[in-house]
Design a protein around this motif. Structure first.
Motif, short mmCIF file in Angstrom:
data_model
loop_
_atom_site.label_atom_id
_atom_site.label_comp_id
_atom_site.label_asym_id
_atom_site.label_seq_id
_atom_site.Cartn_x
_atom_site.Cartn_y
_atom_site.Cartn_z
N ALA A 61 18.73 11.33 1.57
CA ALA A 61 18.59 10.80 3.11
C ALA A 61 17.48 11.03 3.48
CB ALA A 61 19.96 11.49 3.67
N ASP A 62 16.77 12.32 3.39
CA ASP A 62 15.61 12.50 3.83
C ASP A 62 14.37 11.71 3.36
OD1 ASP A 62 16.85 14.27 5.61
OD2 ASP A 62 16.30 16.32 4.20
N LEU A 74 3.89 8.76 -1.44
CA LEU A 74 4.93 9.58 -1.28
C LEU A 74 5.30 10.18 -2.73
CD1 LEU A 74 7.35 7.56 1.34
CD2 LEU A 74 5.96 9.83 1.87
N ARG A 75 5.59 11.46 -2.73
CA ARG A 75 6.21 11.89 -3.92
C ARG A 75 7.42 12.66 -3.79
NH1 ARG A 75 2.62 12.47 -8.00
NH2 ARG A 75 0.54 11.89 -7.57
N ARG A 79 0.77 -1.22 0.13
CA ARG A 79 -0.01 -0.08 -0.10
C ARG A 79 0.91 1.53 0.06
NH1 ARG A 79 -1.04 1.78 5.59
NH2 ARG A 79 -2.96 2.67 4.95
N LEU A 80 1.99 1.42 -0.01
CA LEU A 80 2.95 2.39 0.06
C LEU A 80 3.19 2.78 -1.51
CD1 LEU A 80 4.49 4.72 0.93
CD2 LEU A 80 6.39 3.26 1.53
N VAL A 99 10.83 6.70 3.71
CA VAL A 99 10.36 5.34 3.33
C VAL A 99 10.39 4.23 4.43
CG1 VAL A 99 10.58 3.46 1.78
CG2 VAL A 99 10.77 5.77 0.92
N LEU A 100 11.78 4.28 5.24
CA LEU A 100 12.14 3.48 5.89
C LEU A 100 11.25 3.76 7.11
CD1 LEU A 100 16.13 3.75 5.88
CD2 LEU A 100 14.57 1.86 4.86
#
Length: 284
Positions: A251-252, A239-240, A204-205, A257-258
């Motif tokens: 990194a950000d 997420l875009r 679902r991501l 995601v992590l």
């Protein structure tokens, strides 16, 4: 391919021009002689003209860009190559694995450019270049393997993770980075009610990525928001990431995601081992 307008003598003859006509056009200015065996018309690409004047040909990443292939970096650096004599005089020329080859067209074809690019880029960037070549159907994976036969084993192994479904180099880069983290990710997934998404992590991501060339119109921006709202209604997270987020701010972006993956929010509750019937993918 982008219009070039620079030709060898043999290429001009092949168009039907005679030797006399070529001399006449040089006198009238319709053709400009750039140097040994190179001629340009009035609309010729000036970058290619400058390279030809120096006795070189456009190659490597720059040549691939002319063919419409996604390449890393900007268009400001011009990649070029020369013949055997040129390499003894200049160090700023691109090389391939193995001996230099003869100079033919003013801009190298895709296979020749790829062989030189293989020595200029590594890792995810090489994968992204090959993904783009596959996506645009300029070469098959078997043809790419043949052209890469002289490259080191480490680079040839990268071809095992290439995916022609990827729509942009940044998408390829993100896919490689997430899989290196052992995160399950699928490419160009079609979801009913939303459409095709760039990447899907877990169940679902959704991750959508803007390429360097992508510029939103008001209509495109609104369509993105509509898709995000619909995704939320269907239980997806979105997420875009911009081109800059992937290339200089990863990194950000990776941290976002992590965090979702560690919390398990990329998976549907109670359906971890089931398949969502709304999801189809060209490469499960």
């Amino acid at each position: 391919m982008k219009y070039i307008g620079v030709y060898s003598y043999a290429e001009l003859i092949a168009t039907g021009l005679t030797r006399k006509e070529i001399r006449r056009q040089c006198k009238t200015g319709d053709l400009i002689r750039l140097g040994r065996d190179r001629y340009a018309d009035k609309a010729a690409d000036q970058v290619v003209c400058e390279v030809a004047r120096r006795g070189h040909v456009v190659s490597c990443l720059t040549a691939l860009r002319y063919h419409g292939v996604w390449v890393p970096g900007t268009a400001t650096k011009v990649h070029k190559r020369g013949n055997s004599d040129a390499y003894r005089k200049a160090n700023a020329l691109c090389r391939q694995y193995g001996r230099p080859e003869s100079l033919r067209s003013a801009v190298d074809d895709v296979p020749t450019a790829l062989r030189h690019a293989a020595k200029c880029v590594d890792g995810e960037e090489l994968v992204a270049v090959c993904d783009s070549i596959l996506n645009k159907e300029l070469m098959t994976i078997d043809e790419i393997r043949t052209e890469m036969a002289s490259a080191p084993l480490a680079k040839r192994r990268l071809l095992d993770v290439c995916d022609g479904h990827a729509q942009s180099g940044t998408e390829s880069m993100v896919r490689c980075r997430l899989r290196s983290r052992r995160i399950s990710v699928r490419v160009q997934v079609q979801i009913e009610g939303i459409g095709r998404v760039d990447l899907l992590v877990g169940d679902r991501l959704i991750i959508e990525i803007d390429s360097e060339e992508y510029h939103r119109t008001a209509e495109q921006y609104e369509e993105d928001r509509r898709r995000d709202r619909k995704a939320a209604e269907l239980g997806y997270l979105t997420l875009r990431f911009t081109y800059a987020a992937v290339t200089t701010g990863w990194a950000d972006a990776e941290g976002q995601v992590l965090a979702i993956v560690r919390e398990g929010r990329h998976l549907r509750r109670g359906t971890k081992k089931k398949t969502d019937t709304r999801i189809t993918s060209a490469n499960p």
